[in-house]
Every structure is written in structure tokens, then in C-alpha cells.
Design an enzyme around this catalytic site. Structure first.
Site, PDB file in Angstrom:
ATOM      1  N   LYS A 180       1.460   3.837   6.799  1.00  0.00           N
ATOM      2  CA  LYS A 180       1.321   2.881   5.703  1.00  0.00           C
ATOM      3  C   LYS A 180      -0.148   2.502   5.613  1.00  0.00           C
ATOM      4  CE  LYS A 180       4.555  -0.247   5.539  1.00  0.00           C
ATOM      5  NZ  LYS A 180       5.502  -0.929   4.655  1.00  0.00           N
ATOM      6  N   VAL A 226       2.520   4.832   1.303  1.00  0.00           N
ATOM      7  CA  VAL A 226       3.071   5.336   2.558  1.00  0.00           C
ATOM      8  C   VAL A 226       3.028   6.859   2.533  1.00  0.00           C
ATOM      9  CG1 VAL A 226       5.096   5.406   4.037  1.00  0.00           C
ATOM     10  CG2 VAL A 226       4.588   3.345   2.740  1.00  0.00           C
ATOM     11  N   ASP A 268      12.792  -9.948   3.426  1.00  0.00           N
ATOM     12  CA  ASP A 268      12.990  -9.027   2.315  1.00  0.00           C
ATOM     13  C   ASP A 268      13.990  -7.944   2.690  1.00  0.00           C
ATOM     14  OD1 ASP A 268      12.662  -8.126  -0.269  1.00  0.00           O
ATOM     15  OD2 ASP A 268      10.972  -6.828   0.226  1.00  0.00           O
ATOM     16  N   GLY A 322       0.828  -1.190   0.000  1.00  0.00           N
ATOM     17  CA  GLY A 322       0.000   0.000   0.000  1.00  0.00           C
ATOM     18  C   GLY A 322       0.864   1.241   0.000  1.00  0.00           C
TER      19      GLY A 322
END
Ligand SMILES: *[C@@H]1O[C@H](CO)[C@@H](O)[C@H](O)[C@H]1NC(C)=O
Ligand SMILES: *[C@@H]1O[C@H](CO)[C@@H](O)[C@H](O)[C@H]1NC(C)=O
Ligand SMILES: *[C@@H]1O[C@H](CO)[C@@H](O)[C@H](O)[C@H]1NC(C)=O
Ligand SMILES: *[C@@H]1O[C@H](CO)[C@@H](O)[C@H](O)[C@H]1NC(C)=O
Ligand SMILES: *[C@@H]1O[C@H](CO)[C@@H](O)[C@H](O)[C@H]1NC(C)=O
Ligand SMILES: *[C@@H]1O[C@H](CO)[C@@H](O)[C@H](O)[C@H]1NC(C)=O
Ligand SMILES: *[C@@H]1O[C@H](CO)[C@@H](O)[C@H](O)[C@H]1NC(C)=O
Length: 664
Positions: free
Chosen positions: A361, A347, A458, A345
Site C-alpha cells: 500500500k 495498492v 470501517d 493510496g
């Protein structure tokens, strides 16, 4: 001597008797930093007058104040001089005063006309500046002195030293507002002993002191590990170790005021009756106090028991933000406030009514769990607090809207610096080395030290944010928890990650573990050293991927070739060590990769010999690149100031969802 750069300066202190000879005056260990960036004052100026005022206050001190002095002179900001003086915790007022006296004469000679100066000598430290320095933790500029003699039994010695320094830094940090000092010695085998001392200026908080000493301890690695003695000097703290005794018994601090009930009854000349009356009254009072205490204790305990479960609820509620507040804070999620668009989404930057800046966020997709479950997970992730992690401040639920509110980290992300031709110059080696250290500690915390074991999945340069002091903060950890409940190790069909950073077993089979994070960390280290993105390393004409290029150069003994040319002045030793560690982290076999705890050890202790790396995993490079180059290109639009961009999510264009490509 006009050294304004914060670069670590190695100075040799020769083999000298370490037995404290307190008569040593302006000593041969004197170190200074004349800070040129803070500017000069002119002769006969108000600044000079104020500085002289400070000096005369310091030479006529009457109170001891446990060796810490916080002084200032001047009313106008432009000419105001603030000073901090600190004497070693084991010397008395006489020695302290004469040390400060000598330090002043040294600094007058060594740094004339500098507005900002730091001087360290055997028994004291003095710094002054035309800015607020009280209560600020500063770990640079620093310096380091070493005994050039190698210590015998280096491994054993360093192990004992490591324990000793860790224990001393907790003790020193916990020292309270009067003094933060600790010294001790530990045996090394049967015949050796290591002696050490650590101290912070007592205006720091416990945590700041701990941070300063941790940084100083890391300074040993670049300076004097394996040596018989060393001093690491920082503006807010210092540490020293030797192979022989050098410190004295600390000067005692006042004992806490005695409680009134325990004070002895007065008198002695009085007659027996008075004495008996006093004893009886005291006993009755004592018994009453005892009974009252027990009652209070019981009541408090009962209340606590009752509150037990409510406490948790209150905590969860306190993390919940009101949607209207967040909407106002982000200017109704306006485009002007948008920091970036990631897979999870958009920010937005926001400013809360109390002035605090936050990053919001706005989750665009269904998190796959109910509200209560989401709250529980936020509560858990919010408890992960570490200097090197971006802090989750709270959340907001309203209808189908789910928002996460994070602390705002001002300096965007690491990729905006290391991959930028101009900005990379702002990160010299000392900075980059600190950043590597910070990321290591953040990741170790996620893997081992926090209550939950979190696998990031990640980790990459754009997920490392930099605060105003360039301290790295890992972002986006715990996202897997916030979306789908996940075991800490296992198989998943849902792969979140970024091309080039993913361990082969994760990318191909969805198997993740702390070691797949270690792989990404290895890629990140190599990127930080080389200033090259993992998949577009240019070596002359040929385009190669970073891992194969690093490996080839390593094997041919030319590893220094991959170093970013802007890092001219850094320590080659440290860089080689980091390349070595980076290659160990990207080994194809999971078991060959170190854990983050081992990485910390490798970074801190240059005496540890490392295993030789073998060829790393190049799986992506060799067989997939040609097929997927168009969809897998590294995000090339990462030039906007946007720290949360390029998120981990299968759906975004610049990320891989290998699930489809490699069905199990
Ligand atoms: C400040 O003074 C020192 C010595 O007096 C000199 O070396 C230095 O260049 C001066 N710095 C500036 C910015 O004028
Ligand atoms: C500063 O004051 C002293 C004594 O008053 C004088 O000798 C000197 O010339 C003055 N220096 C400057 C630069 O004005
Ligand atoms: C130290 O100095 C600062 C700045 O002048 C002042 O705000 C503070 O109260 C002082 N603290 C002590 C303990 O003297
Ligand atoms: C002086 O500095 C203080 C804090 O550093 C600031 O609050 C104040 O406004 C400044 N005064 C002037 C006249 O600039
Ligand atoms: C202070 O310490 C020095 C060195 O230990 C000692 O010689 C001196 O007598 C001490 N002074 C006082 C006043 O205790
Ligand atoms: C400090 O030095 C001054 C002269 O520079 C001297 O008069 C004074 O006695 C000294 N004080 C101490 C404590 O050594
Ligand atoms: C140092 O601290 C550790 C952990 O707190 C403790 O286990 C150890 O016993 C300490 N070492 C000594 C010699 O006190």
C-alpha cells in the site's frame, strides 16, 4: 454411500450404554466419506495395487508408534497412495490393530473404487488419498453423530462443557509430535458430570491442531448442543463428549531420556572403596556443574539485560523494507501490478526476492506524524496477529514515500462473492457460516484479546479478504492508529467509514466505540445471509434498505424471505440465529447491542436464549438518502479484482465525510 459433499451430516446414535465396551468390532458408529471429486480408480489398476499395499502394511503393523501411522505406496504421482491412520489415545496396540483391520474391511465395502476416502470408527480413523495429506490440517469434509436425548440442566452442562472443551483443546494441541490427545471430566452441579475427549493427528502443528479443534467445537452448535452426547469428526481431528464415562487411561508416552548426571551410579557388587570413590567423584562433578550453571545463568542474564532495549529496535528494523526492493517487487509500481486505488493510496501486488507474494500500500497522503512515530505504530499494528486478520509484514520509508507491506490474500474480498450473481454460488451456507465465525473471531481479537484495543471503524464486505481456503481475513484495521493517534473510544471530528455500515452515533456525532464496530458487523452478517448490499435490497419491485427489510420480515415472522435464494441447503436454524444476531447488532441504542464476546457465545451455543431485537436504526435511509444519493452511492465499480479498494477515507468519492454534513 457416495457422499462427496462436505456438508455436515447428522446421524443419530441412539441411547446406548456409553461405558466403553472394547469388544465392539466394526461398530454401529462407523462413518465414511467417499470423496467423489477426487475421482475413481479402475479394477486391477496400479492405484488399486498400491492401495492394497497400504492395506497390507496396516494389517501387519508391528510397531505401535503411539497409534499414528503415515504410509505411502507407489512412485508415480498419478498412482501414488498416501494414507494416515490414527488410533484413539487411550487404546492399546491390540485394539488399535483390530480397529484398523475392521476399518479397512468397512471401507472396501463402502467406498470401492474411490481414490480418496475417510473412515471414522469408535477407536480409530483411516484416510487415504492420491495427494499429500501428511502435515495438512483439514477440517472438512466432516460429520457428526449425536445422542438424541436432551441433557438435563442444559445451561449448566453447556457451560461446563465449554470450559472442558477449551481446556482440552489447548492440552491436546500442546501434545507434541507423538500424540495430540486429551480427555477429562468436569462436574456439572452436584449430580452430573461431563466427559470429553479431543484428539488431532500429531503431524499437525500446535496451532493447526487448535484451529481444527476450534472448528470441531463449533460443529457442536450445528449438531448436538443440549444433547447428552456428541461426536464431531473431521479429517485431522475429532472430539466427543458424553454424560457418562467412556474413555480409558491414556497409553503412556515415553518419558524424556534421563539426563546423564542424574543416572544412578552403577554397581552394587563393587567393594566399599569403589563406591566411595564414585560418590566423591559424582559430588565433585555435581558441584562443578552447579557452579558452571550459575555462572552461565548470570552471564546470560546480564547479556539479556543489556539487550533489552536494543531488542525492540532490532524488531522495528526487521520490519523495514528497502525501497529499491519493493520497487523491483512491484515492477516499479506498474499499472499491471495495481490491485486498486483506495483513499489511503494505491495498492500493488508484489513478489519479494524470496518468492513471497505481498500487497504493497503506497500511502498517498501525509500520515500526520513523524517517521519515528509512524515506525512505532507499525510495530504495534504488526504485532496484531490472528488467523482472521490480514497480516502487516512491514513498512518502508524513503523520502516522502511511506509504504505498508501486507501479506497477499489471493481470493479478493467478500463483496466479490456475495454480491456477484455467479460467484455467490461458490459460497454455500456452510462456507458463509464459517466466514461469519471467522470475522467474529477476528473482530473479537481486535476488541478484546489483543494487547491494544483496536476499533476498526470501517468494517465492511470489501474489507474482508478471503484466502485460498476461503478463510476470512479482516483488512485495514489499525489505519486510524497509523494516521492520527486516537483514543480507543471517544469523539472524533474525522470520520472514516462507509455509508450504510456506520452506526448512527458515529455517523452523526463522531462517537465511536467497540459498539460502532458491532453495528457494522451486524450489517455485514445480514449482507452475507441475504446476498444483498446494505443499500440496494430489492424486494419484488420496491427498493428498500436491508435493515428495514430484515426488520419488517422479522416482525412479520417471515425472516426466511431475506435469505439468499442460492442458500437452499443450509441449516435454517443457523440462518435464523444469524439474522437474529444481526438485528441485535444494529440496534439504535448502543447499550442494546451485544459485544463481540457475546456474539461468539450466541453463535456457539444454540441453547442461549437471545433478547428480542427492537426496531433497528434506519437513520440514513429515512432522512438523508435523497440529498446525498449521488455522492454516497455504494461503489458500483467494484468488479475489478481489487481487494483494497473503497477504503476508509473522507476524501474518496464513494465514502462519506459526514463531518461536513453534521457539524457538531
Ligand atoms: C465412482 O465409483 C462409484 C461406485 O463404484 C460410482 O457410484 C461413482 O459414480 C463413480 N464416480 C465416477 C466419477 O466415475
Ligand atoms: C481383474 O483381475 C481378475 C483376476 O486376475 C480378473 O478376474 C478380472 O476379470 C480382472 N478385471 C478387469 C476389469 O480386468
Ligand atoms: C510421512 O510421510 C511423508 C510423505 O510420505 C514423509 O515426507 C514424512 O517424512 C513421513 N513422516 C513420518 C514421520 O513418517
Ligand atoms: C510429483 O509430486 C511432487 C510433489 O507433489 C512434485 O514435486 C513432483 O514434481 C511430481 N512429479 C511428477 C513426475 O509429476
Ligand atoms: C488392550 O486393551 C484391552 C481392553 O482394555 C484389554 O482387554 C487387553 O488385555 C489389552 N491388551 C494388552 C496387550 O494390554
Ligand atoms: C486382520 O484381518 C485379517 C483378515 O482380514 C486377519 O487375518 C488378521 O489376523 C487380522 N488382524 C488383527 C490384528 O485382527
Ligand atoms: C480450564 O482452564 C482455565 C483457563 O486456563 C482455568 O482457569 C480453569 O481452572 C481450567 N479448569 C479446570 C477445571 O481445570
Amino acid at each position: 454411500m457416495a457422499i462427496g459433499s462436505p456438508r455436515l451430516l447428522l446421524l443419530f446414535y441412539s441411547v446406548l450404554p456409553f461405558l466403553a465396551t472394547l469388544t465392539l468390532a466394526a461398530d454401529q458408529y462407523f462413518q465414511d466419506r467417499c470423496i467423489s471429486t477426487a475421482g475413481n480408480y479402475t479394477a486391477n489398476s496400479t492405484y488399486q495395487a498400491n492401495l492394497n499395499n497400504i492395506f497390507s502394511q496396516l494389517t501387519s503393523l508391528t510397531e505401535f508408534n503411539y497409534g499414528f501411522y503415515n504410509l505411502s505406496a507407489g512412485d508415480e504421482n498419478a498412482t501414488k497412495v498416501n494414507a494416515i491412520a490414527l488410533c484413539r489415545g487411550d487404546i492399546n496396540q491390540t485394539v488399535c490393530n483390530s480397529c484398523l483391520n475392521d476399518t479397512i474391511s468397512e471401507l472396501r465395502q463402502r467406498c470401492p473404487f474411490y481414490k480418496e476416502v475417510i473412515g471414522w470408527s469408535e477407536y480409530c480413523m483411516l484416510r487415504y488419498a492420491n495427494r499429500d495429506i501428511f502435515g495438512e490440517m483439514e477440517d472438512s469434509p466432516g460429520t457428526c453423530l449425536l445422542n438424541t436425548q436432551d441433557v438435563a440442566n442444559a445451561d449448566q452442562f453447556n457451560q461446563a462443557l465449554d470450559n472442558l472443551l477449551n481446556n482440552l483443546s489447548s492440552l491436546a494441541a500442546a501434545g507434541g509430535p507423538l500424540r495430540k490427545y486429551a480427555a477429562d471430566n468436569y462436574p456439572v452441579g452436584a449430580f452430573q458430570t461431563v466427559y470429553a475427549q479431543e484428539q488431532c493427528t500429531p503431524d499437525l502443528s500446535e496451532q493447526e491442531c487448535g484451529n481444527c479443534l476450534t472448528e470441531a467445537k463449533q460443529g457442536i452448535g450445528g449438531c448436538c448442543l443440549g444433547k447428552m452426547g456428541c461426536r464431531v469428526l473431521r479429517p485431522s481431528c475429532f472430539l466427543r463428549f458424553e454424560s457418562s464415562s467412556f474413555y480409558q487411561t491414556p497409553i503412556p508416552l515415553p518419558s524424556p531420556p534421563p539426563s546423564p548426571t542424574s543416572s544412578p551410579p552403577p554397581g552394587g557388587n563393587g567393594n566399599n572403596t569403589t563406591r566411595i570413590v564414585i560418590i566423591v567423584v559424582a559430588s565433585v562433578v555435581g558441584v562443578l556443574i552447579l557452579i558452571t550453571s550459575i555462572c552461565i545463568f548470570w552471564r546470560v542474564r546480564k547479556t539479556h539485560e543489556k539487550l533489552g532495549t536494543d531488542d525492540e529496535v532490532i524488531r522495528a528494523e526487521s520490519l523495514q523494507f528497502d525501497f529499491a526492493t519493493v520497487r523491483v517487487a512491484t515492477n516499479n509500481f506498474s499499472d499491471a501490478n495495481k490491485l486498486g486505488q483506495g483513499g489511503f493510496g494505491a495498492v500493488y501486488k508484489g513478489r519479494l526476492p524470496n518468492g513471497q507474494e505481498v500487497a504493497v500500500k503506497r500511502l498517498s497522503m501525509n500520515s500526520g506524524q513523524g517517521d519515528q512515530e509512524f515506525k512505532n505504530e507499525v510495530l504495534l499494528v504488526a504485532q496484531l496477529q490472528h488467523r482472521n486478520l490480514v497480516r502487516l509484514l512491514g513498512f518502508c520509508l524513503e523520502g516522502h514515500e511511506k509504504l505498508l507491506i501486507y501479506e497477499f490474500v489471493p481470493n479478493t474480498s467478500l463483496d466479490h462473492f456475495i454480491f456477484d450473481q455467479v460467484k455467490r454460488a461458490q459460497l454455500d451456507w456452510e462456507r458463509r457460516y464459517k466466514i461469519i465465525g471467522g470475522i467474529t473471531r477476528g473482530l473479537l481479537y481486535l476488541h478484546e484479546d489483543s494487547r491494544l484495543r483496536i476499533i476498526h471503524r470501517d468494517l465492511k464486505a470489501s474489507n474482508v479478504l478471503l484466502d485460498a481456503d476461503m478463510v476470512p481475513k479482516i483488512a485495514d484495521f489499525g489505519m486510524a492508529r497509523l494516521f492520527v493517534r486516537d483514543e480507543t473510544q471517544g469523539n472524533t471530528s474525522r470520520i472514516v467509514g462507509t455509508y450504510g455500515y456506520m452506526a448512527p452515533e458515529y455517523a452523526m456525532h463522531g462517537q465511536f466505540s467497540v459498539k460502532s464496530d458491532v453495528f457494522s458487523f451486524g450489517v455485514l452478517i445480514l449482507e452475507i445471509i441475504s446476498g444483498q448490499k446494505n443499500n440496494c435490497f430489492r424486494n419484488g419491485e420496491t427498493v428498500e434498505d436491508l435493515l428495514s427489510c430484515a426488520w419488517k420480515n422479522w416482525r412479520e415472522g417471515t425472516a426466511l424471505n431475506i435469505i439468499d435464494p442460492t442458500l437452499r441447503d443450509g441449516s435454517r436454524n443457523e440462518m435464523m440465529r444469524c439474522i437474529h444476531i444481526g438485528l441485535l447488532c444494529v440496534q439504535e441504542k448502543v447499550a442494546d447491542r451485544p459485544t463481540m464476546a457475546t456474539v461468539i457465545l450466541m453463535l456457539n451455543s444454540f441453547s442461549i436464549s437471545l433478547p428480542l431485537p427492537s426496531q433497528p436504526a434506519f437513520f440514513m435511509h429515512s432522512n438523508i438518502e435523497s440529498d446525498m444519493s449521488s455522492s454516497l452511492g455504494y461503489n458500483s465499480q467494484m468488479t475489478e479484482s481489487n481487494e483494497f479498494k473503497s477504503e476508509a477515507l473522507p476524501l474518496s468519492t464513494n465514502e462519506v465525510s459526514i463531518t461536513e454534513l453534521y457539524p457538531r
